[in-house]
Scaffold this motif. Structure first.
Motif, mmCIF file in Angstrom:
data_model
loop_
_atom_site.group_PDB
_atom_site.id
_atom_site.type_symbol
_atom_site.label_atom_id
_atom_site.label_comp_id
_atom_site.label_asym_id
_atom_site.label_seq_id
_atom_site.Cartn_x
_atom_site.Cartn_y
_atom_site.Cartn_z
ATOM 1 N N GLN A 171 7.478 -3.235 -2.943
ATOM 2 C CA GLN A 171 6.867 -3.717 -4.175
ATOM 3 C C GLN A 171 5.507 -3.025 -4.345
ATOM 4 O O GLN A 171 4.782 -2.833 -3.373
ATOM 5 N N PRO A 172 5.141 -2.662 -5.568
ATOM 6 C CA PRO A 172 3.858 -1.971 -5.770
ATOM 7 C C PRO A 172 2.660 -2.774 -5.258
ATOM 8 O O PRO A 172 1.741 -2.222 -4.667
ATOM 9 N N TRP A 173 2.664 -4.086 -5.457
ATOM 10 C CA TRP A 173 1.551 -4.911 -4.996
ATOM 11 C C TRP A 173 1.474 -4.929 -3.470
ATOM 12 O O TRP A 173 0.391 -4.965 -2.903
ATOM 13 N N ALA A 174 2.632 -4.909 -2.807
ATOM 14 C CA ALA A 174 2.648 -4.905 -1.346
ATOM 15 C C ALA A 174 2.168 -3.551 -0.819
ATOM 16 O O ALA A 174 1.425 -3.490 0.171
ATOM 17 N N ALA A 175 2.587 -2.474 -1.480
ATOM 18 C CA ALA A 175 2.124 -1.142 -1.067
ATOM 19 C C ALA A 175 0.613 -1.028 -1.232
ATOM 20 O O ALA A 175 -0.077 -0.502 -0.344
ATOM 21 N N ALA A 176 0.078 -1.539 -2.342
ATOM 22 C CA ALA A 176 -1.376 -1.507 -2.561
ATOM 23 C C ALA A 176 -2.098 -2.313 -1.476
ATOM 24 O O ALA A 176 -3.133 -1.876 -0.954
ATOM 25 N N ALA A 177 -1.538 -3.458 -1.108
ATOM 26 C CA ALA A 177 -2.147 -4.288 -0.062
ATOM 27 C C ALA A 177 -2.107 -3.582 1.292
ATOM 28 O O ALA A 177 -3.076 -3.623 2.059
ATOM 29 N N CYS A 178 -0.995 -2.926 1.597
ATOM 30 C CA CYS A 178 -0.881 -2.208 2.866
ATOM 31 C C CYS A 178 -1.875 -1.053 2.934
ATOM 32 O O CYS A 178 -2.510 -0.827 3.977
ATOM 33 N N TRP A 179 -2.012 -0.323 1.833
ATOM 34 C CA TRP A 179 -2.985 0.768 1.806
ATOM 35 C C TRP A 179 -4.400 0.223 1.927
ATOM 36 O O TRP A 179 -5.246 0.807 2.616
ATOM 37 N N ALA A 180 -4.678 -0.908 1.276
ATOM 38 C CA ALA A 180 -6.007 -1.526 1.412
ATOM 39 C C ALA A 180 -6.241 -1.957 2.854
ATOM 40 O O ALA A 180 -7.331 -1.737 3.406
ATOM 41 N N ALA A 181 -5.217 -2.553 3.488
ATOM 42 C CA ALA A 181 -5.345 -2.975 4.883
ATOM 43 C C ALA A 181 -5.562 -1.769 5.797
ATOM 44 O O ALA A 181 -6.258 -1.874 6.807
ATOM 45 N N ALA A 196 -12.140 -7.945 3.839
ATOM 46 C CA ALA A 196 -10.901 -7.927 3.051
ATOM 47 C C ALA A 196 -9.682 -7.531 3.882
ATOM 48 O O ALA A 196 -8.543 -7.716 3.431
ATOM 49 N N TRP A 197 -9.887 -7.005 5.082
ATOM 50 C CA TRP A 197 -8.770 -6.527 5.894
ATOM 51 C C TRP A 197 -7.738 -7.613 6.181
ATOM 52 O O TRP A 197 -6.550 -7.409 5.914
ATOM 53 N N PRO A 198 -8.110 -8.783 6.701
ATOM 54 C CA PRO A 198 -7.069 -9.781 6.988
ATOM 55 C C PRO A 198 -6.350 -10.268 5.734
ATOM 56 O O PRO A 198 -5.144 -10.537 5.767
ATOM 57 N N VAL A 199 -7.066 -10.362 4.628
ATOM 58 C CA VAL A 199 -6.446 -10.811 3.378
ATOM 59 C C VAL A 199 -5.423 -9.781 2.900
ATOM 60 O O VAL A 199 -4.295 -10.126 2.526
ATOM 61 N N ALA A 200 -5.807 -8.515 2.920
ATOM 62 C CA ALA A 200 -4.885 -7.452 2.510
ATOM 63 C C ALA A 200 -3.672 -7.410 3.429
ATOM 64 O O ALA A 200 -2.527 -7.240 2.963
ATOM 65 N N LEU A 201 -3.891 -7.589 4.722
ATOM 66 C CA LEU A 201 -2.769 -7.598 5.656
ATOM 67 C C LEU A 201 -1.840 -8.775 5.394
ATOM 68 O O LEU A 201 -0.620 -8.630 5.462
ATOM 69 N N THR A 202 -2.391 -9.935 5.059
ATOM 70 C CA THR A 202 -1.554 -11.091 4.730
ATOM 71 C C THR A 202 -0.634 -10.763 3.565
ATOM 72 O O THR A 202 0.570 -11.036 3.612
ATOM 73 N N VAL A 203 -1.184 -10.165 2.518
ATOM 74 C CA VAL A 203 -0.380 -9.810 1.346
ATOM 75 C C VAL A 203 0.671 -8.764 1.724
ATOM 76 O O VAL A 203 1.837 -8.867 1.318
ATOM 77 N N GLY A 204 0.291 -7.777 2.526
ATOM 78 C CA GLY A 204 1.253 -6.766 2.977
ATOM 79 C C GLY A 204 2.370 -7.376 3.810
ATOM 80 O O GLY A 204 3.536 -6.999 3.676
ATOM 81 N N LEU A 205 2.034 -8.323 4.676
ATOM 82 C CA LEU A 205 3.052 -8.995 5.492
ATOM 83 C C LEU A 205 4.008 -9.821 4.629
ATOM 84 O O LEU A 205 5.216 -9.839 4.880
ATOM 85 N N VAL A 206 3.476 -10.486 3.619
ATOM 86 C CA VAL A 206 4.335 -11.256 2.714
ATOM 87 C C VAL A 206 5.300 -10.316 1.994
ATOM 88 O O VAL A 206 6.496 -10.598 1.874
ATOM 89 N N GLY A 207 4.805 -9.181 1.537
ATOM 90 C CA GLY A 207 5.678 -8.206 0.876
ATOM 91 C C GLY A 207 6.745 -7.682 1.816
ATOM 92 O O GLY A 207 7.920 -7.580 1.451
ATOM 93 N N HIS A 208 6.362 -7.378 3.050
ATOM 94 C CA HIS A 208 7.336 -6.896 4.038
ATOM 95 C C HIS A 208 8.388 -7.964 4.320
ATOM 96 O O HIS A 208 9.581 -7.680 4.358
#
Length: 185
Positions: free
Chosen positions: A19-29, A165-177
């Motif tokens: 998902q684009p939002w998950a990819a953005a979160a992973c890149w942010a993380a 912001a790292w843990p928050v971005a990782l949380t979003v990336g994990l949810v997407g995964h």
């Protein structure tokens, strides 16, 4: 005797598209911890970053080892965050010895990433709270920013601010995964 060359295996995705939002979160993380890594590397290399105890780390083997190991762990963890949205995070690349081309068990990144994410929340926000309380004491307790010029303080803040912001971005990336890899009922 003729040698037959095999084409490299094609890495096919094992889940739905990212998902684009998950990819953005992973890149942010992935990107969030890198400025602090750069700050510590600059400090270790001798740059005047304003850290009053930099010589303790620059002049001893244990101090140098501590910083280098910290950087390796931090960059490795950042890369693992990126793996949540990249093909090599679903199927190991062929060059990985003994496991190349194998699928990553679908729950493994969520379990390991979730544990790491919990540690990030605990460590990063505990350190941020400790520094804040130390600065609010009268007189202020020691923090890494003690004695920094205003410009050095700005650089320090710009380098360490993204860590929040790292843990928050990782949380979003994990949810997407997790959403991409959950079994359909």
């Amino acid at each position: 005797m003729s040698s037959i060359t095999r084409p490299p295996p094609v890495l096919t995705p094992v889940a739905a598209p990212v998902q684009p939002w998950a990819a953005a979160a992973c890149w942010a993380a992935f990107l969030c911890p890198l400025p602090s890594v750069a700050w510590r590397v600059a400090m270790l290399a001798g740059a005047d970053v304003g850290f009053g105890r930099a010589e303790l780390f620059r002049t001893s083997a244990s101090g140098i080892a501590y910083v280098v190991v910290l950087e390796l762990i931090q960059v490795g963890a950042a890369l693992a965050c990126l793996g949540l949205c990249r093909p090599w995070g679903e199927r190991l690349p062929p060059w990985v010895p003994g496991a190349g081309g194998r699928s990553v068990p679908r729950r493994l990144p969520v379990i390991v990433g979730g544990a790491g994410n919990l540690l990030l929340y605990l460590i990063i926000y505990d350190v941020a709270l400790s520094f804040t309380l130390a600065l609010l004491r009268d007189p202020p307790s020691w923090t890494p920013v003690e004695g920094m010029s205003p410009a050095q303080l700005v650089v320090f803040s710009l380098c360490y601010g993204p860590m929040l912001a790292w843990p928050v971005a990782l949380t979003v990336g994990l949810v997407g995964h997790w959403r991409r890899h959950r079994r359909r009922r």
